[in-house]
Design a protein around this motif. Structure first.
Motif, PDB file in Angstrom:
ATOM      1  N   PRO A  27       0.838  -1.200   0.000  1.00 42.14           N
ATOM      2  CA  PRO A  27       0.000   0.000   0.000  1.00 42.14           C
ATOM      3  C   PRO A  27       0.872   1.249   0.000  1.00 42.14           C
ATOM      4  CG  PRO A  27      -0.699  -1.543   1.699  1.00 42.14           C
ATOM      5  CD  PRO A  27       0.596  -2.049   1.143  1.00 42.14           C
ATOM      6  N   TRP A  28       0.466   2.249  -0.760  1.00 45.07           N
ATOM      7  CA  TRP A  28       1.303   3.446  -0.906  1.00 45.07           C
ATOM      8  C   TRP A  28       1.573   4.136   0.419  1.00 45.07           C
ATOM      9  CZ3 TRP A  28      -0.288   8.337   0.370  1.00 45.07           C
ATOM     10  CH2 TRP A  28      -1.644   8.508   0.595  1.00 45.07           C
ATOM     11  N   ARG A  29       0.676   4.065   1.383  1.00 47.36           N
ATOM     12  CA  ARG A  29       0.903   4.752   2.656  1.00 47.36           C
ATOM     13  C   ARG A  29       2.037   4.099   3.444  1.00 47.36           C
ATOM     14  NH1 ARG A  29      -1.377   8.697   4.759  1.00 47.36           N
ATOM     15  NH2 ARG A  29      -1.318   8.023   6.909  1.00 47.36           N
ATOM     16  N   MET A  30       2.275   2.806   3.210  1.00 51.66           N
ATOM     17  CA  MET A  30       3.396   2.164   3.896  1.00 51.66           C
ATOM     18  C   MET A  30       4.715   2.764   3.415  1.00 51.66           C
ATOM     19  SD  MET A  30       2.276  -1.819   4.027  1.00 51.66           S
ATOM     20  CE  MET A  30       3.810  -2.304   4.765  1.00 51.66           C
ATOM     21  N   ILE A  31       4.772   3.157   2.152  1.00 57.27           N
ATOM     22  CA  ILE A  31       5.967   3.762   1.596  1.00 57.27           C
ATOM     23  C   ILE A  31       6.109   5.193   2.105  1.00 57.27           C
ATOM     24  CG2 ILE A  31       7.064   4.540  -0.558  1.00 57.27           C
ATOM     25  CD1 ILE A  31       5.501   2.237  -1.941  1.00 57.27           C
ATOM     26  N   ALA A  32       4.995   5.875   2.292  1.00 55.29           N
ATOM     27  CA  ALA A  32       5.028   7.314   2.506  1.00 55.29           C
ATOM     28  C   ALA A  32       4.962   7.770   3.957  1.00 55.29           C
ATOM     29  CB  ALA A  32       3.878   7.957   1.731  1.00 55.29           C
ATOM     30  N   VAL A  33       4.681   6.910   4.898  1.00 54.98           N
ATOM     31  CA  VAL A  33       4.481   7.359   6.269  1.00 54.98           C
ATOM     32  C   VAL A  33       5.768   7.234   7.075  1.00 54.98           C
ATOM     33  CG1 VAL A  33       3.240   6.899   8.415  1.00 54.98           C
ATOM     34  CG2 VAL A  33       2.042   6.795   6.242  1.00 54.98           C
ATOM     35  N   ASN A  34       6.107   8.301   7.783  1.00 54.58           N
ATOM     36  CA  ASN A  34       7.294   8.308   8.628  1.00 54.58           C
ATOM     37  C   ASN A  34       6.896   8.954   9.950  1.00 54.58           C
ATOM     38  OD1 ASN A  34       9.828   8.257   9.684  1.00 54.58           O
ATOM     39  ND2 ASN A  34      10.618   9.920   8.432  1.00 54.58           N
ATOM     40  N   ASP A  35       6.882   8.150  11.034  1.00 57.87           N
ATOM     41  CA  ASP A  35       6.493   8.652  12.346  1.00 57.87           C
ATOM     42  C   ASP A  35       5.113   9.302  12.323  1.00 57.87           C
ATOM     43  OD1 ASP A  35       9.861   9.644  13.062  1.00 57.87           O
ATOM     44  OD2 ASP A  35       8.865   7.751  13.487  1.00 57.87           O
ATOM     45  N   GLU A  36       4.184   8.655  11.653  1.00 57.85           N
ATOM     46  CA  GLU A  36       2.791   9.102  11.591  1.00 57.85           C
ATOM     47  C   GLU A  36       2.605  10.440  10.880  1.00 57.85           C
ATOM     48  OE1 GLU A  36       0.289   7.124  12.484  1.00 57.85           O
ATOM     49  OE2 GLU A  36       1.756   5.634  13.082  1.00 57.85           O
ATOM     50  N   LYS A  37       3.640  10.962  10.244  1.00 54.07           N
ATOM     51  CA  LYS A  37       3.520  12.207   9.483  1.00 54.07           C
ATOM     52  C   LYS A  37       3.772  11.898   8.016  1.00 54.07           C
ATOM     53  CE  LYS A  37       5.044  15.108  13.273  1.00 54.07           C
ATOM     54  NZ  LYS A  37       6.057  16.013  13.762  1.00 54.07           N
ATOM     55  N   THR A  38       2.883  12.391   7.157  1.00 50.05           N
ATOM     56  CA  THR A  38       3.027  12.141   5.740  1.00 50.05           C
ATOM     57  C   THR A  38       3.779  13.296   5.102  1.00 50.05           C
ATOM     58  OG1 THR A  38       0.907  11.010   5.788  1.00 50.05           O
ATOM     59  CG2 THR A  38       1.778  11.569   3.632  1.00 50.05           C
ATOM     60  N   ASP A  39       4.832  12.964   4.402  1.00 52.13           N
ATOM     61  CA  ASP A  39       5.636  13.958   3.717  1.00 52.13           C
ATOM     62  C   ASP A  39       5.271  13.905   2.239  1.00 52.13           C
ATOM     63  OD1 ASP A  39       9.267  14.434   3.449  1.00 52.13           O
ATOM     64  OD2 ASP A  39       7.586  15.578   2.642  1.00 52.13           O
ATOM     65  N   VAL A  41       6.779  14.831  -0.379  1.00 55.88           N
ATOM     66  CA  VAL A  41       7.862  14.351  -1.241  1.00 55.88           C
ATOM     67  C   VAL A  41       7.913  12.828  -1.210  1.00 55.88           C
ATOM     68  CG1 VAL A  41      10.358  14.336  -1.592  1.00 55.88           C
ATOM     69  CG2 VAL A  41       9.202  16.465  -0.992  1.00 55.88           C
ATOM     70  N   GLU A  42       7.789  12.242  -0.037  1.00 58.68           N
ATOM     71  CA  GLU A  42       7.794  10.792   0.082  1.00 58.68           C
ATOM     72  C   GLU A  42       6.570  10.176  -0.589  1.00 58.68           C
ATOM     73  OE1 GLU A  42       8.239  10.037   4.235  1.00 58.68           O
ATOM     74  OE2 GLU A  42      10.393  10.422   4.191  1.00 58.68           O
ATOM     75  N   VAL A  43       5.424  10.838  -0.490  1.00 56.01           N
ATOM     76  CA  VAL A  43       4.222  10.341  -1.159  1.00 56.01           C
ATOM     77  C   VAL A  43       4.428  10.371  -2.661  1.00 56.01           C
ATOM     78  CG1 VAL A  43       1.781  10.798  -1.627  1.00 56.01           C
ATOM     79  CG2 VAL A  43       2.646  10.947   0.708  1.00 56.01           C
ATOM     80  N   ALA A  44       4.980  11.457  -3.170  1.00 58.33           N
ATOM     81  CA  ALA A  44       5.234  11.576  -4.609  1.00 58.33           C
ATOM     82  C   ALA A  44       6.216  10.503  -5.072  1.00 58.33           C
ATOM     83  CB  ALA A  44       5.762  12.969  -4.943  1.00 58.33           C
ATOM     84  N   GLU A  45       7.267  10.295  -4.313  1.00 63.37           N
ATOM     85  CA  GLU A  45       8.249   9.261  -4.674  1.00 63.37           C
ATOM     86  C   GLU A  45       7.648   7.862  -4.580  1.00 63.37           C
ATOM     87  OE1 GLU A  45      11.384   9.346  -6.087  1.00 63.37           O
ATOM     88  OE2 GLU A  45      10.659  11.387  -6.396  1.00 63.37           O
ATOM     89  N   GLY A  46       6.815   7.638  -3.578  1.00 71.42           N
ATOM     90  CA  GLY A  46       6.149   6.344  -3.450  1.00 71.42           C
ATOM     91  C   GLY A  46       5.223   6.072  -4.626  1.00 71.42           C
ATOM     92  N   ALA A  47       4.469   7.098  -5.030  1.00 76.57           N
ATOM     93  CA  ALA A  47       3.571   6.955  -6.179  1.00 76.57           C
ATOM     94  C   ALA A  47       4.363   6.725  -7.462  1.00 76.57           C
ATOM     95  CB  ALA A  47       2.697   8.191  -6.317  1.00 76.57           C
ATOM     96  N   ARG A  48       5.470   7.425  -7.597  1.00 77.62           N
ATOM     97  CA  ARG A  48       6.336   7.265  -8.771  1.00 77.62           C
ATOM     98  C   ARG A  48       6.910   5.843  -8.817  1.00 77.62           C
ATOM     99  NH1 ARG A  48      11.741   7.791  -9.775  1.00 77.62           N
ATOM    100  NH2 ARG A  48      12.324   8.551 -11.824  1.00 77.62           N
ATOM    101  N   LYS A  49       7.399   5.368  -7.682  1.00 76.85           N
ATOM    102  CA  LYS A  49       7.956   4.012  -7.617  1.00 76.85           C
ATOM    103  C   LYS A  49       6.877   2.974  -7.935  1.00 76.85           C
ATOM    104  CE  LYS A  49      10.363   0.743  -4.602  1.00 76.85           C
ATOM    105  NZ  LYS A  49       9.871  -0.365  -5.364  1.00 76.85           N
ATOM    106  N   LEU A  50       5.692   3.157  -7.407  1.00 80.97           N
ATOM    107  CA  LEU A  50       4.588   2.242  -7.681  1.00 80.97           C
ATOM    108  C   LEU A  50       4.302   2.173  -9.173  1.00 80.97           C
ATOM    109  CD1 LEU A  50       2.155   0.485  -6.755  1.00 80.97           C
ATOM    110  CD2 LEU A  50       0.854   2.607  -6.629  1.00 80.97           C
TER     111      LEU A  50
END
Length: 112
Positions: A27-39, A41-50
């Motif tokens: 799930p994309w949120r597993m890639i993008a979540v860091n300490d319960e805060k969504t970044d 940039v990380e969401v964009a990179e996670g979506a790109r990687k997916l």
């Protein structure tokens, strides 16, 4: 998410089974979540990687229908590259293991 939808529409029915398999596994949120805060940039990179992973899986699946040795050659090319890494430091060993695992993830046959 829009990237995934656009990619699925562009590649058509070939991708649909891969999307659901990958979405279920990572799930994309597993890639993008860091300490319960969504970044974002990380969401964009996670979506790109997916999107890239799904496209590569679909292309390999499609190409393997006419070239059954494709998966083996991909792994062999990675092993040849890894063998050329000298001397084998801890960092290079980590790189090698991650490369092997990522390749296995991308080339495994789809389970529909």
């Amino acid at each position: 998410m829009n990237i995934v939808i656009a990619l699925c529409q562009a590649l058509g029915k070939l991708l649909v089974p891969c999307v659901f398999q990958y979405w279920h596994e990572t799930p994309w949120r597993m890639i993008a979540v860091n300490d319960e805060k969504t970044d974002t940039v990380e969401v964009a990179e996670g979506a790109r990687k997916l999107a890239i992973d799904i496209a590569i899986r679909a292309l390999i699946e499609h190409a393997s229908a006419t070239d059954p040795d494709l998966r083996h050659r991909i792994l062999q090319t990675i092993e040849t590259y890894i063998t050329g890494l000298e001397p084998q430091s801890e960092l290079e060993n980590d790189f090698a293991e991650r490369a092997r695992a990522n390749a296995q993830s991308l080339i495994r046959p789809a389970s529909y």
